[in-house]
Design a protein around this motif. Structure first.
Motif, PDB file in Angstrom:
ATOM      1  N   MET A   1     -20.457   8.955  51.830  1.00 44.80           N
ATOM      2  CA  MET A   1     -20.778  10.442  52.262  1.00 44.80           C
ATOM      3  C   MET A   1     -19.914  10.486  53.629  1.00 44.80           C
ATOM      4  O   MET A   1     -19.578   9.799  54.492  1.00 44.80           O
ATOM      5  N   LEU A   5     -21.162  15.572  55.908  1.00 45.02           N
ATOM      6  CA  LEU A   5     -22.316  15.637  54.977  1.00 45.02           C
ATOM      7  C   LEU A   5     -23.383  14.970  55.592  1.00 45.02           C
ATOM      8  O   LEU A   5     -24.667  15.385  55.611  1.00 45.02           O
ATOM      9  N   THR A   8     -25.074  16.996  58.375  1.00 43.28           N
ATOM     10  CA  THR A   8     -25.882  18.255  57.601  1.00 43.28           C
ATOM     11  C   THR A   8     -27.071  17.556  57.031  1.00 43.28           C
ATOM     12  O   THR A   8     -28.125  18.314  57.427  1.00 43.28           O
ATOM     13  N   SER A   9     -27.037  16.472  56.527  1.00 46.42           N
ATOM     14  CA  SER A   9     -28.262  15.722  55.870  1.00 46.42           C
ATOM     15  C   SER A   9     -29.250  15.461  56.987  1.00 46.42           C
ATOM     16  O   SER A   9     -30.440  15.855  56.937  1.00 46.42           O
ATOM     17  N   ARG A  61     -26.024  23.118  47.272  1.00 44.28           N
ATOM     18  CA  ARG A  61     -24.620  23.135  47.451  1.00 44.28           C
ATOM     19  C   ARG A  61     -24.008  21.881  47.267  1.00 44.28           C
ATOM     20  O   ARG A  61     -22.592  21.844  46.954  1.00 44.28           O
ATOM     21  N   ASN A  62     -24.643  20.670  47.450  1.00 43.89           N
ATOM     22  CA  ASN A  62     -23.924  19.248  47.011  1.00 43.89           C
ATOM     23  C   ASN A  62     -25.213  18.538  46.346  1.00 43.89           C
ATOM     24  O   ASN A  62     -25.406  17.669  47.134  1.00 43.89           O
ATOM     25  N   LYS A  64     -25.262  16.324  44.390  1.00 43.38           N
ATOM     26  CA  LYS A  64     -25.172  14.941  44.014  1.00 43.38           C
ATOM     27  C   LYS A  64     -25.605  14.217  45.429  1.00 43.38           C
ATOM     28  O   LYS A  64     -26.178  12.956  45.412  1.00 43.38           O
ATOM     29  N   LYS A  65     -25.261  14.474  46.585  1.00 45.36           N
ATOM     30  CA  LYS A  65     -25.491  13.923  47.931  1.00 45.36           C
ATOM     31  C   LYS A  65     -26.778  14.526  48.606  1.00 45.36           C
ATOM     32  O   LYS A  65     -27.408  13.742  49.368  1.00 45.36           O
ATOM     33  N   TRP A  67     -29.838  15.866  46.982  1.00 44.82           N
ATOM     34  CA  TRP A  67     -30.872  15.967  45.883  1.00 44.82           C
ATOM     35  C   TRP A  67     -32.235  15.580  46.708  1.00 44.82           C
ATOM     36  O   TRP A  67     -33.062  16.178  46.204  1.00 44.82           O
ATOM     37  N   ASN A 111     -27.166  25.315  42.391  1.00 47.39           N
ATOM     38  CA  ASN A 111     -26.013  24.698  41.761  1.00 47.39           C
ATOM     39  C   ASN A 111     -25.342  25.421  40.567  1.00 47.39           C
ATOM     40  O   ASN A 111     -24.042  25.331  40.368  1.00 47.39           O
ATOM     41  N   LYS A 114     -23.361  28.160  41.740  1.00 49.38           N
ATOM     42  CA  LYS A 114     -22.087  27.549  42.303  1.00 49.38           C
ATOM     43  C   LYS A 114     -20.996  27.116  41.180  1.00 49.38           C
ATOM     44  O   LYS A 114     -19.704  27.266  41.494  1.00 49.38           O
ATOM     45  N   ARG A 115     -21.506  26.783  40.199  1.00 44.37           N
ATOM     46  CA  ARG A 115     -20.654  26.403  39.065  1.00 44.37           C
ATOM     47  C   ARG A 115     -19.977  27.413  38.243  1.00 44.37           C
ATOM     48  O   ARG A 115     -18.714  27.295  37.781  1.00 44.37           O
TER      49      ARG A 115
END
Length: 116
Positions: A1, A5, A8-9, A61-62, A64-65, A67, A111, A114-115
């Motif tokens: 990470m 990030l 932010t988390s 927005r992210n 995977k990190k 969730w 998500n 975004k994709r």
């Protein structure tokens, strides 16, 4: 990470603790009897669902990190309400599950957008 990030988390976990702990504490301890019920309804039906949507958008927005942000929010809500309202009402679990669902749905929609 990455460092950004992680920041932010951590920032959103801190905000979550403020929203899910400090607001129930303020409502439970500082509000009068009449205003307390109105503030509870506002907290449970307006502020927390909107916050769950915001957190879901941030997590989407992210995904995977980040969730786990909606899950942390729901657990923090449950702990905060049980701790500060001093009643272990099982309906708070339903509220927490609803906030979790709202956050996860917002995360998945973000998500998906975004994709595209």
């Amino acid at each position: 990470m990455t460092d950004e990030l992680k920041r932010t988390s951590l920032k959103w976990v801190g905000i979550t603790i403020a929203v899910m702990f400090i607001l129930p504490f303020a409502v439970a301890k500082l509000a009068s009897e009449c205003a307390g019920m109105a503030l509870c309804m506002m907290l449970f039906l307006v502020i927390n669902p909107i916050y769950s949507i915001i957190l879901g958008v941030i997590a989407g927005r992210n995904i995977k990190k980040l969730w786990n942000l909606p899950l942390i929010s729901a657990v923090a809500f449950l702990v905060g309400t049980w701790l500060f309202f001093d009643i272990h009402e099982p309906w708070f679990i339903a509220y927490a599950a609803t906030y979790l669902c709202i956050g996860v749905i917002a995360m998945l929609i973000t998500n998906y957008i975004k994709r595209k």
